[in-house]
Design a protein around this motif. Structure first.
Motif, PDB file in Angstrom:
ATOM      1  N   GLU A   1     -59.029  67.435 -14.866  1.00 31.52           N
ATOM      2  CA  GLU A   1     -59.526  68.254 -15.561  1.00 31.52           C
ATOM      3  C   GLU A   1     -58.634  68.813 -16.537  1.00 31.52           C
ATOM      4  O   GLU A   1     -58.974  69.002 -17.636  1.00 31.52           O
ATOM      5  N   GLN A   2     -57.141  68.542 -16.439  1.00 33.53           N
ATOM      6  CA  GLN A   2     -56.299  69.194 -17.402  1.00 33.53           C
ATOM      7  C   GLN A   2     -56.221  68.357 -18.472  1.00 33.53           C
ATOM      8  O   GLN A   2     -56.285  68.311 -19.771  1.00 33.53           O
ATOM      9  N   LEU A   3     -56.381  66.888 -17.980  1.00 32.46           N
ATOM     10  CA  LEU A   3     -56.656  65.668 -19.025  1.00 32.46           C
ATOM     11  C   LEU A   3     -57.951  66.003 -19.999  1.00 32.46           C
ATOM     12  O   LEU A   3     -57.727  65.553 -21.197  1.00 32.46           O
TER      13      LEU A   3
ATOM     14  N   VAL B   1     -51.679  56.649 -20.569  1.00 29.18           N
ATOM     15  CA  VAL B   1     -51.796  56.695 -19.049  1.00 29.18           C
ATOM     16  C   VAL B   1     -50.775  57.785 -18.580  1.00 29.18           C
ATOM     17  O   VAL B   1     -49.579  57.637 -18.674  1.00 29.18           O
ATOM     18  N   ASP B   2     -51.487  58.625 -17.956  1.00 27.88           N
ATOM     19  CA  ASP B   2     -50.698  59.906 -17.281  1.00 27.88           C
ATOM     20  C   ASP B   2     -50.464  59.711 -15.746  1.00 27.88           C
ATOM     21  O   ASP B   2     -51.438  59.075 -15.053  1.00 27.88           O
ATOM     22  N   THR B   3     -49.475  59.871 -15.380  1.00 28.10           N
ATOM     23  CA  THR B   3     -48.935  59.636 -13.717  1.00 28.10           C
ATOM     24  C   THR B   3     -48.637  60.989 -13.174  1.00 28.10           C
ATOM     25  O   THR B   3     -48.288  61.823 -13.765  1.00 28.10           O
TER      26      THR B   3
ATOM     27  N   LYS C   1     -45.227  66.133 -18.496  1.00 27.91           N
ATOM     28  CA  LYS C   1     -46.051  64.768 -18.764  1.00 27.91           C
ATOM     29  C   LYS C   1     -47.250  64.770 -19.513  1.00 27.91           C
ATOM     30  O   LYS C   1     -47.459  64.317 -20.519  1.00 27.91           O
ATOM     31  N   THR C   2     -48.276  65.646 -18.705  1.00 28.12           N
ATOM     32  CA  THR C   2     -49.666  65.936 -19.345  1.00 28.12           C
ATOM     33  C   THR C   2     -49.561  66.274 -20.737  1.00 28.12           C
ATOM     34  O   THR C   2     -50.284  66.022 -21.492  1.00 28.12           O
ATOM     35  N   THR C   3     -48.844  67.467 -20.737  1.00 23.44           N
ATOM     36  CA  THR C   3     -49.005  68.443 -22.002  1.00 23.44           C
ATOM     37  C   THR C   3     -48.363  67.236 -23.093  1.00 23.44           C
ATOM     38  O   THR C   3     -48.846  67.290 -24.361  1.00 23.44           O
TER      39      THR C   3
ATOM     40  N   ALA D   1     -54.108  58.637 -14.208  1.00 23.75           N
ATOM     41  CA  ALA D   1     -53.780  57.838 -12.791  1.00 23.75           C
ATOM     42  C   ALA D   1     -52.761  58.781 -12.136  1.00 23.75           C
ATOM     43  O   ALA D   1     -51.683  58.448 -11.415  1.00 23.75           O
ATOM     44  N   ASP D   2     -53.396  60.002 -12.008  1.00 26.57           N
ATOM     45  CA  ASP D   2     -52.816  61.117 -11.224  1.00 26.57           C
ATOM     46  C   ASP D   2     -53.778  61.454 -10.246  1.00 26.57           C
ATOM     47  O   ASP D   2     -54.617  62.490 -10.611  1.00 26.57           O
ATOM     48  N   THR D   3     -53.814  61.070  -9.046  1.00 24.10           N
ATOM     49  CA  THR D   3     -55.017  61.364  -8.177  1.00 24.10           C
ATOM     50  C   THR D   3     -54.260  62.223  -7.365  1.00 24.10           C
ATOM     51  O   THR D   3     -54.912  62.597  -6.147  1.00 24.10           O
ATOM     52  N   PHE D   4     -53.047  62.572  -7.276  1.00 23.18           N
ATOM     53  CA  PHE D   4     -52.217  63.376  -6.314  1.00 23.18           C
ATOM     54  C   PHE D   4     -52.548  64.945  -6.568  1.00 23.18           C
ATOM     55  O   PHE D   4     -52.540  65.677  -5.599  1.00 23.18           O
ATOM     56  N   ARG D   5     -52.559  65.359  -7.456  1.00 22.21           N
ATOM     57  CA  ARG D   5     -52.695  66.777  -8.030  1.00 22.21           C
ATOM     58  C   ARG D   5     -54.142  66.945  -8.262  1.00 22.21           C
ATOM     59  O   ARG D   5     -55.045  66.369  -8.880  1.00 22.21           O
ATOM     60  N   ALA D   6     -54.807  67.925  -7.460  1.00 20.31           N
ATOM     61  CA  ALA D   6     -56.237  68.147  -7.709  1.00 20.31           C
ATOM     62  C   ALA D   6     -56.952  68.272  -9.015  1.00 20.31           C
ATOM     63  O   ALA D   6     -57.799  67.805  -9.248  1.00 20.31           O
TER      64      ALA D   6
HETATM   65 MG   LIG Z   1     -49.390  66.344 -15.089  1.00 22.41          MG
END
Ligand SMILES: [Mg+2]
Ligand SMILES: Nc1nc2c(ncn2[C@@H]2O[C@H](COP(=O)(O)OP(=O)(O)OP(=O)(O)O)[C@@H](O)[C@H]2O)c(=O)[nH]1
Length: 325
Positions: free
Chosen positions: A161-163, A211-213, A130-132, A152-157
């Motif tokens: 940063e990846q975004l 918007v990334d999830t 998704k993010t890629t 909107a991904d507060t799930f993975r640490a």
């Molecule tokens: Mg992702």
């Protein structure tokens, strides 16, 4: 002393040249990663061989991961008495029609919110890309445009940063300033990040809002409810113009089930199939379009920023031409 200089001077010159060579080499390689031309989807999947024997064609479609339902539909349409050449033409026609009726990225103005803002939401299970994909599409569209990437991904640490890495990459490669909005504190509600990102995009006249999830299990009700909440919190500020479900092309029939579950929560407007450079089989492209009636808009062909194929009607035709042999 004279003898020393005789050896030392060439050594120093040699070291300087080696140093310059290493610098140039590194620069060339690092920029190559970002500037390679896009990898085509053509030739990445195993071809479907068409013969006079109808049972053999059926078998080839199974091997290419076509769903049973779709195979039955295709086989009933095929003329029983055709030779292999005529059958090939007919099969190509059937498959092309299936894709072309749905293919094509439609970024028409009508699609945008009142402020002219185009809002794209990316959904899908864990690790599908998704993010890629968001980064690659943002790069494709962002040139000269005001772009906001919202995590909107507060799930993975490391999601934020990846975004940010993607935003920096986009800014380096295109004439734009992509900004990023992520959670300001750990564990923040993803819907509230989505809300403030959407509000910022509307108030500051952005052209694109991506918007990334978080990756979520397609059968986990809580996660799907959370996605629904994200959707509603964006829509309080601006309409969502595109919802892309990202599917890993190497997961075969499972991708189809994921898409069906997500479709219950959000109105999916387009499919992105990733990892076509891996062990993806051609059937998945047809299955999802057939089952969901939603167009494939992009195909991911690698991890690099350019490894993305826009999948319009013309590409659909070329794709069918290369996989049916
Ligand atoms: Mg992702
Ligand atoms: N080979 C290949 N790798 C890809 C492609 N798209 C994404 N990837 C890789 O797949 C991995 C996961 O990608 P992400 O973009 O982080 O996936 P995600 O869906 O955002 O993951 P979560 O946020 O953890 O759910 C990364 O290593 C990507 O580089 C593709 O088209 N081809």
């Amino acid at each position: 002393m004279k003898v020393d200089l005789f050896y030392v001077v060439p050594i120093i010159i040699g070291v300087i040249f080696a140093f310059i060579f290493v610098l140039i080499w590194n620069k060339k390689n690092s920029s190559e990663n970002d500037t390679v031309s896009s990898r085509s989807i053509l030739g990445l999947t195993k071809p479907i061989k068409v013969s006079e024997d109808l049972a053999e064609v059926e078998r080839e479609l199974y091997l290419a991961d076509f769903s049973t339902e779709l195979i039955n539909e295709i086989v009933t349409k095929l003329d029983k008495n055709n030779d292999s050449n005529a059958r090939k033409v007919q099969l190509k026609e059937i498959l092309t029609k299936l894709l072309q009726n749905r293919a094509g990225a439609d970024f028409s103005v009508d699609n945008k919110g009142a402020s002219g803002l185009q809002t794209l939401l990316f959904v899908g299970v864990n690790g599908v890309g998704k993010t890629t994909t968001l980064g690659k599409i943002a790069h494709l569209m962002a040139s000269g445009k005001k772009t906001l990437l919202v995590g909107a991904d507060t799930f993975r640490a490391a999601a934020g940063e990846q975004l940010t890495v993607w935003a920096n990459r986009i800014n380096k490669l295109s004439n734009t300033t992509a900004d990023v909005e992520t959670a300001s504190r750990e564990g923040e509600d993803p819907a509230s990040v989505a809300f403030s990102g959407a509000l910022r995009a509307v108030q500051n006249g952005y052209d694109y809002l991506f918007v990334d999830t978080a990756g979520r299990l397609h059968n986990n009700k809580n996660f799907l409810d959370e996605l629904n909440k994200i959707r509603r919190s964006i829509e309080k500020n601006t309409p969502i113009t595109d919802v892309y479900i990202v599917l890993d092309g190497t997961t075969g029939q499972n991708a189809l089930r994921q898409a069906e579950e997500f479709a219950k929560v959000v109105d999916i407007t387009g499919l992105v199939i990733t990892k076509f450079d891996g062990s993806a089989k051609g059937g998945i492209v047809f299955n999802v379009v057939h089952k969901l009636g939603i167009p494939v808009k992009y195909i991911g062909t690698g991890e690099g920023v350019h490894d993305l194929q826009e999948f319009d009607a013309q590409h659909a035709q070329r794709f069918v031409d290369t996989i049916v042999t």
